[in-house]
Enzyme design. Structure first.
Site, PDB file in Angstrom:
ATOM      1  N   ALA A 157       2.426  14.461   8.178  1.00  0.00           N
ATOM      2  CA  ALA A 157       1.489  14.087   7.102  1.00  0.00           C
ATOM      3  C   ALA A 157       0.041  14.181   7.574  1.00  0.00           C
ATOM      4  N   ARG A 158      -0.210  13.743   8.804  1.00  0.00           N
ATOM      5  CA  ARG A 158      -1.584  13.790   9.334  1.00  0.00           C
ATOM      6  C   ARG A 158      -2.054  15.243   9.456  1.00  0.00           C
ATOM      7  N   GLU A 184      -2.667   6.688   7.047  1.00  0.00           N
ATOM      8  CA  GLU A 184      -2.138   7.601   8.088  1.00  0.00           C
ATOM      9  C   GLU A 184      -2.833   7.377   9.427  1.00  0.00           C
ATOM     10  N   GLY A 185      -3.250   6.137   9.688  1.00  0.00           N
ATOM     11  CA  GLY A 185      -3.991   5.819  10.897  1.00  0.00           C
ATOM     12  C   GLY A 185      -5.474   5.860  10.613  1.00  0.00           C
ATOM     13  N   TRP A 220       0.830  -1.214   0.000  1.00  0.00           N
ATOM     14  CA  TRP A 220       0.000   0.000   0.000  1.00  0.00           C
ATOM     15  C   TRP A 220       0.858   1.256   0.000  1.00  0.00           C
TER      16      TRP A 220
HETATM   17  P1  TGC Z   1       3.738   3.250  21.216  1.00  0.00           P
HETATM   18  O1  TGC Z   1       4.324   2.276  22.217  1.00  0.00           O
HETATM   19  O2  TGC Z   1       2.562   4.052  21.598  1.00  0.00           O
HETATM   20  O3  TGC Z   1       4.893   4.255  20.750  1.00  0.00           O
HETATM   21  C1  TGC Z   1       6.177   3.799  20.327  1.00  0.00           C
HETATM   22  C2  TGC Z   1       7.117   4.998  20.425  1.00  0.00           C
HETATM   23  O4  TGC Z   1       6.698   5.990  19.497  1.00  0.00           O
HETATM   24  C3  TGC Z   1       6.374   7.207  20.210  1.00  0.00           C
HETATM   25  N1  TGC Z   1       5.204   7.781  19.531  1.00  0.00           N
HETATM   26  C4  TGC Z   1       5.295   8.842  18.743  1.00  0.00           C
HETATM   27  N2  TGC Z   1       6.338   9.623  18.417  1.00  0.00           N
HETATM   28  C5  TGC Z   1       6.111  10.632  17.569  1.00  0.00           C
HETATM   29  N3  TGC Z   1       4.891  10.863  17.038  1.00  0.00           N
HETATM   30  C6  TGC Z   1       3.823  10.101  17.343  1.00  0.00           C
HETATM   31  N4  TGC Z   1       2.630  10.343  16.777  1.00  0.00           N
HETATM   32  C7  TGC Z   1       4.000   9.035  18.222  1.00  0.00           C
HETATM   33  N5  TGC Z   1       3.173   8.070  18.729  1.00  0.00           N
HETATM   34  C8  TGC Z   1       3.932   7.324  19.524  1.00  0.00           C
HETATM   35  C9  TGC Z   1       6.101   6.780  21.623  1.00  0.00           C
HETATM   36  O5  TGC Z   1       6.307   7.837  22.512  1.00  0.00           O
HETATM   37  C10 TGC Z   1       7.107   5.682  21.784  1.00  0.00           C
HETATM   38  O6  TGC Z   1       8.379   6.296  21.956  1.00  0.00           O
HETATM   39  P2  TGC Z   1       9.512   5.592  22.883  1.00  0.00           P
HETATM   40  O7  TGC Z   1      10.602   6.604  22.973  1.00  0.00           O
HETATM   41  O8  TGC Z   1       8.858   5.277  24.196  1.00  0.00           O
HETATM   42  O9  TGC Z   1       9.929   4.355  22.148  1.00  0.00           O
HETATM   43  O10 TGC Z   1       3.480   2.450  19.870  1.00  0.00           O
HETATM   44  P3  TGC Z   1       2.442   1.296  19.544  1.00  0.00           P
HETATM   45  O11 TGC Z   1       3.194   0.183  18.906  1.00  0.00           O
HETATM   46  O12 TGC Z   1       1.591   0.974  20.739  1.00  0.00           O
HETATM   47  O13 TGC Z   1       1.538   1.973  18.392  1.00  0.00           O
HETATM   48  C11 TGC Z   1       0.807   3.116  18.630  1.00  0.00           C
HETATM   49  C12 TGC Z   1      -0.108   3.437  17.409  1.00  0.00           C
HETATM   50  C13 TGC Z   1      -1.119   2.338  17.200  1.00  0.00           C
HETATM   51  C14 TGC Z   1      -0.834   4.721  17.752  1.00  0.00           C
HETATM   52  C15 TGC Z   1       0.739   3.654  16.161  1.00  0.00           C
HETATM   53  O14 TGC Z   1       1.463   2.584  15.813  1.00  0.00           O
HETATM   54  C16 TGC Z   1      -0.075   4.132  14.986  1.00  0.00           C
HETATM   55  O15 TGC Z   1      -0.212   5.345  14.813  1.00  0.00           O
HETATM   56  N6  TGC Z   1      -0.604   3.228  14.107  1.00  0.00           N
HETATM   57  C17 TGC Z   1      -1.207   3.630  12.843  1.00  0.00           C
HETATM   58  C18 TGC Z   1      -0.251   3.300  11.711  1.00  0.00           C
HETATM   59  C19 TGC Z   1      -0.253   4.344  10.652  1.00  0.00           C
HETATM   60  O16 TGC Z   1      -0.725   5.462  10.804  1.00  0.00           O
HETATM   61  N7  TGC Z   1       0.348   4.015   9.523  1.00  0.00           N
HETATM   62  C20 TGC Z   1       0.499   4.957   8.462  1.00  0.00           C
HETATM   63  C21 TGC Z   1       1.409   4.406   7.394  1.00  0.00           C
HETATM   64  S1  TGC Z   1       1.994   5.649   6.274  1.00  0.00           S
HETATM   65  C22 TGC Z   1       0.639   6.052   5.369  1.00  0.00           C
HETATM   66  O17 TGC Z   1      -0.446   5.625   5.561  1.00  0.00           O
HETATM   67  C23 TGC Z   1       0.910   7.013   4.264  1.00  0.00           C
HETATM   68  S2  TGC Z   1      -0.440   7.415   3.293  1.00  0.00           S
HETATM   69  C24 TGC Z   1       0.235   8.767   2.552  1.00  0.00           C
HETATM   70  C25 TGC Z   1      -0.570   9.379   1.510  1.00  0.00           C
HETATM   71  O18 TGC Z   1      -0.734   8.804   0.416  1.00  0.00           O
HETATM   72  O19 TGC Z   1      -1.003  10.573   1.730  1.00  0.00           O
HETATM   73  P1  FAD Z   2      -5.652  -3.044   9.669  1.00  0.00           P
HETATM   74  O1  FAD Z   2      -4.595  -2.534  10.587  1.00  0.00           O
HETATM   75  O2  FAD Z   2      -5.670  -4.506   9.374  1.00  0.00           O
HETATM   76  O3  FAD Z   2      -7.055  -2.611  10.271  1.00  0.00           O
HETATM   77  C1  FAD Z   2      -8.287  -3.225   9.893  1.00  0.00           C
HETATM   78  C2  FAD Z   2      -9.398  -2.680  10.800  1.00  0.00           C
HETATM   79  O4  FAD Z   2      -9.125  -3.055  12.164  1.00  0.00           O
HETATM   80  C3  FAD Z   2      -9.470  -1.150  10.772  1.00  0.00           C
HETATM   81  O5  FAD Z   2     -10.803  -0.732  10.815  1.00  0.00           O
HETATM   82  C4  FAD Z   2      -8.760  -0.735  12.057  1.00  0.00           C
HETATM   83  O6  FAD Z   2      -9.212   0.508  12.559  1.00  0.00           O
HETATM   84  C5  FAD Z   2      -9.151  -1.885  12.993  1.00  0.00           C
HETATM   85  N1  FAD Z   2      -8.190  -2.060  14.092  1.00  0.00           N
HETATM   86  C6  FAD Z   2      -6.865  -2.373  13.986  1.00  0.00           C
HETATM   87  N2  FAD Z   2      -6.308  -2.416  15.208  1.00  0.00           N
HETATM   88  C7  FAD Z   2      -7.309  -2.108  16.105  1.00  0.00           C
HETATM   89  C8  FAD Z   2      -7.359  -1.959  17.525  1.00  0.00           C
HETATM   90  N3  FAD Z   2      -6.276  -2.119  18.290  1.00  0.00           N
HETATM   91  N4  FAD Z   2      -8.531  -1.642  18.082  1.00  0.00           N
HETATM   92  C9  FAD Z   2      -9.647  -1.465  17.316  1.00  0.00           C
HETATM   93  N5  FAD Z   2      -9.664  -1.582  15.974  1.00  0.00           N
HETATM   94  C10 FAD Z   2      -8.501  -1.879  15.384  1.00  0.00           C
HETATM   95  N6  FAD Z   2       1.308   2.919   4.142  1.00  0.00           N
HETATM   96  C11 FAD Z   2       2.611   3.314   4.048  1.00  0.00           C
HETATM   97  O7  FAD Z   2       3.466   2.882   4.813  1.00  0.00           O
HETATM   98  N7  FAD Z   2       3.002   4.191   3.072  1.00  0.00           N
HETATM   99  C12 FAD Z   2       2.118   4.707   2.166  1.00  0.00           C
HETATM  100  O8  FAD Z   2       2.503   5.515   1.313  1.00  0.00           O
HETATM  101  C13 FAD Z   2       0.753   4.279   2.236  1.00  0.00           C
HETATM  102  N8  FAD Z   2      -0.141   4.708   1.305  1.00  0.00           N
HETATM  103  C14 FAD Z   2      -1.410   4.165   1.287  1.00  0.00           C
HETATM  104  C15 FAD Z   2      -2.264   4.447   0.217  1.00  0.00           C
HETATM  105  C16 FAD Z   2      -3.534   3.868   0.162  1.00  0.00           C
HETATM  106  C17 FAD Z   2      -4.420   4.133  -0.997  1.00  0.00           C
HETATM  107  C18 FAD Z   2      -3.975   3.039   1.235  1.00  0.00           C
HETATM  108  C19 FAD Z   2      -5.346   2.435   1.235  1.00  0.00           C
HETATM  109  C20 FAD Z   2      -3.130   2.764   2.286  1.00  0.00           C
HETATM  110  C21 FAD Z   2      -1.843   3.299   2.325  1.00  0.00           C
HETATM  111  N9  FAD Z   2      -0.931   2.969   3.344  1.00  0.00           N
HETATM  112  C22 FAD Z   2       0.378   3.373   3.266  1.00  0.00           C
HETATM  113  C23 FAD Z   2      -1.301   1.982   4.344  1.00  0.00           C
HETATM  114  C24 FAD Z   2      -2.211   2.521   5.453  1.00  0.00           C
HETATM  115  O9  FAD Z   2      -1.498   3.319   6.343  1.00  0.00           O
HETATM  116  C25 FAD Z   2      -2.859   1.324   6.145  1.00  0.00           C
HETATM  117  O10 FAD Z   2      -3.803   0.783   5.239  1.00  0.00           O
HETATM  118  C26 FAD Z   2      -3.526   1.706   7.454  1.00  0.00           C
HETATM  119  O11 FAD Z   2      -2.555   2.094   8.419  1.00  0.00           O
HETATM  120  C27 FAD Z   2      -4.380   0.563   8.026  1.00  0.00           C
HETATM  121  O12 FAD Z   2      -3.692  -0.649   7.992  1.00  0.00           O
HETATM  122  P2  FAD Z   2      -4.396  -1.947   7.352  1.00  0.00           P
HETATM  123  O13 FAD Z   2      -4.911  -1.599   6.034  1.00  0.00           O
HETATM  124  O14 FAD Z   2      -3.429  -3.063   7.472  1.00  0.00           O
HETATM  125  O15 FAD Z   2      -5.647  -2.229   8.292  1.00  0.00           O
END
Ligand code: TGC
Ligand code: FAD
Length: 392
Positions: free
Chosen positions: A250-251, A371-372, A169
């Site tokens: 980014a968020r 982005e979450g 993704w």
């Molecule tokens: P957790 O134990 O809470 O934290 C681990 C370490 O990270 C620190 N931390 C942060 N630091 C900076 N900014 C933040 N927002 C931070 N959140 C946490 C935290 O203090 C800790 O630091 P340290 O020093 O103690 O090690 O981590 P966790 O494993 O329990 O996960 C927390 C959770 C679920 C909130 C996090 O993993 C999360 O945000 N999950 C969502 C994943 C996500 O957003 N993926 C995005 C992928 S990139 C994408 O989607 C690009 S799309 C781009 C586009 O096309 O526009």
């Molecule tokens: P999952 O994590 O499998 O989640 C599935 C469902 O379970 C969701 O509804 C979620 O909210 C829920 N869920 C998960 N954990 C919990 C919990 N603890 N409690 C309650 N509910 C929960 N990623 C990158 O790294 N780089 C990119 O450039 C990037 N671009 C993207 C572009 C597109 C078009 C898309 C669709 C995604 C992209 N992503 C990228 C990935 C994106 O960040 C993930 O899709 C997103 O973080 C969710 O992960 P997942 O799809 O594996 O869903």
């Protein structure tokens, strides 16, 4: 494509809160979107193709590295200017904003923040103009919301490392020249490294069949014993806070961007409601349609004020990750709701490419996921206010 007659709603005179520079940046991005995006985007979205010709223009309007210092190829703007550029781009299309979000927040930001001086000098100026494009590899097939479980890893081989694993993704992957990739070292610590297209064993297969973000190219990053020079590693950053701090940027941009999509849907529905006659009068004269429009402009106004305040806090270095999560979740939820309501207001015409609403609506399904997810951001707020972790 129908003529782009967009008029931005500004119900609470938000413009009074902006500086002359903010308005200049916003207006030039708006004019560029009208000229370069609106006439072509529907066609590219219908064909699921990325309009590569827009890259140069995105660089010129300051969409790449907006707040990175000019010395490193950025534009030295503040956070509100960055937000306004994202708003205008997403008014055009979420996929266009995505391209810029990734380049600025997920590629230039980490290189600028975590990179060596050599890495900054080598990559940032070219990224700022769009001469090279980047992508960001965090998500894996089995690790989306919980990136800490990632299995992509590298092994130390002296002057280089050997990288194995796969990311899924990934926006911009199919055409990116470089990837900022997050992987575990032998100690199990998450580290960042810059992988270049052309390194043997590195491939970027495109993801097909998306009904959302069709004008954005999405793909995988596959690493099969890729030899990466040690000089491509970020030297000191370790742990999940590295990639998560990029997500803060980014968020923040998405919080503003989604407002742009919502504005376009509202503006389109408002104009349509005054032109479309049913039962002998414009549909905008019926109370049920006015309820929709009144609620839309109310929610847009609330989101505008929230994002502006967040921009001030970010300019002062005081915005917390949880505050950013609240804004991302609120803006995208607001926008997707408005897109659904606006689409209904256009009746059958709402499902066609004659109007932008259905495209925005489908795009926002990605924006509410990446982005979450919506629920992950709720849990971040929940944890922030209770002090209790409900993730696991
Ligand atoms: P957790 O134990 O809470 O934290 C681990 C370490 O990270 C620190 N931390 C942060 N630091 C900076 N900014 C933040 N927002 C931070 N959140 C946490 C935290 O203090 C800790 O630091 P340290 O020093 O103690 O090690 O981590 P966790 O494993 O329990 O996960 C927390 C959770 C679920 C909130 C996090 O993993 C999360 O945000 N999950 C969502 C994943 C996500 O957003 N993926 C995005 C992928 S990139 C994408 O989607 C690009 S799309 C781009 C586009 O096309 O526009
Ligand atoms: P999952 O994590 O499998 O989640 C599935 C469902 O379970 C969701 O509804 C979620 O909210 C829920 N869920 C998960 N954990 C919990 C919990 N603890 N409690 C309650 N509910 C929960 N990623 C990158 O790294 N780089 C990119 O450039 C990037 N671009 C993207 C572009 C597109 C078009 C898309 C669709 C995604 C992209 N992503 C990228 C990935 C994106 O960040 C993930 O899709 C997103 O973080 C969710 O992960 P997942 O799809 O594996 O869903």
């Amino acid at each position: 494509m129908a003529t782009d007659n967009f008029q931005a709603p500004d119900y609470y005179q938000m413009d009074d809160l902006l500086t002359d520079e903010h308005k200049l940046v916003r207006d030039s991005a708006r004019a560029w979107v009208k000229k370069e995006i609106s006439p072509i985007i529907e066609d590219f979205a219908q064909r699921a193709a990325f309009p590569k010709q827009i890259i140069k223009g995105l660089g010129e309007i300051g969409a790449f590295g907006s707040y990175i210092p000019a010395e490193y190829g950025g534009h030295g703007l503040d956070q509100i200017s960055y937000g306004l550029i994202m708003q205008e781009l997403e008014r055009g299309d979420s996929g266009v904003r995505s391209t810029a979000s990734v380049q600025t927040s997920l590629v230039m930001y980490p290189i600028y923040t975590f990179g060596t001086e050599e890495q900054k000098r080598k990559y940032l100026p070219k990224l700022g103009t769009g001469e090279i494009m980047g992508c960001f590899g965090l998500t894996e097939p089995d690790h989306g919301s919980n990136p800490s479980g990632m299995i992509t890893n590298f092994k130390d081989k002296g002057d280089h490392v050997i990288l194995n694993g796969a990311k899924m993704w990934i926006s911009n992957a199919p055409f990116a020249d470089i990837g900022v990739v997050w992987a575990k070292d032998e100690a199990g610590d998450i580290r960042g490294l810059i992988v270049e297209r052309g390194m043997p064993g590195f491939t970027t297969p495109e993801t097909h069949g998306k009904w959302s973000l069709r004008a954005s190219a999405t793909g995988e990053l596959v690493f099969d014993n890729v030899k990466v020079p040690k000089e491509n590693l970020f030297p000191t950053i370790k742990g999940l806070k590295g990639p998560l701090s990029c997500l803060n940027s980014a968020r923040f941009g998405i919080s503003w961007g989604a407002i742009g999509a919502a504005m376009d849907c509202y503006d389109t529905a408002l104009r349509y409601s005054k032109e479309r006659i049913q039962f002998g009068k414009p549909i905008g004269g019926f109370q049920l349609q006015q309820k929709k429009l009144a609620e839309m402009v109310t929610e847009i106004t609330k989101a505008q004020l929230l994002c502006w305040r967040l921009g001030v806090l970010r300019n002062e270095g005081r915005a917390t990750p949880a505050q950013i999560s609240m804004a991302k979740r609120n803006s995208v939820d607001m926008a997707i709701h408005i897109a659904r309501e606006a689409r209904q207001m256009l009746g059958g015409m709402g499902i066609t490419g004659e109007y932008p609403i259905m495209r925005h609506m489908m795009n926002l399904e990605s924006v509410i996921t990446y982005e979450g997810t919506h629920d992950i951001h709720l849990l971040i707020t929940g944890m922030d206010v209770t002090g209790l972790n409900a993730f696991a």
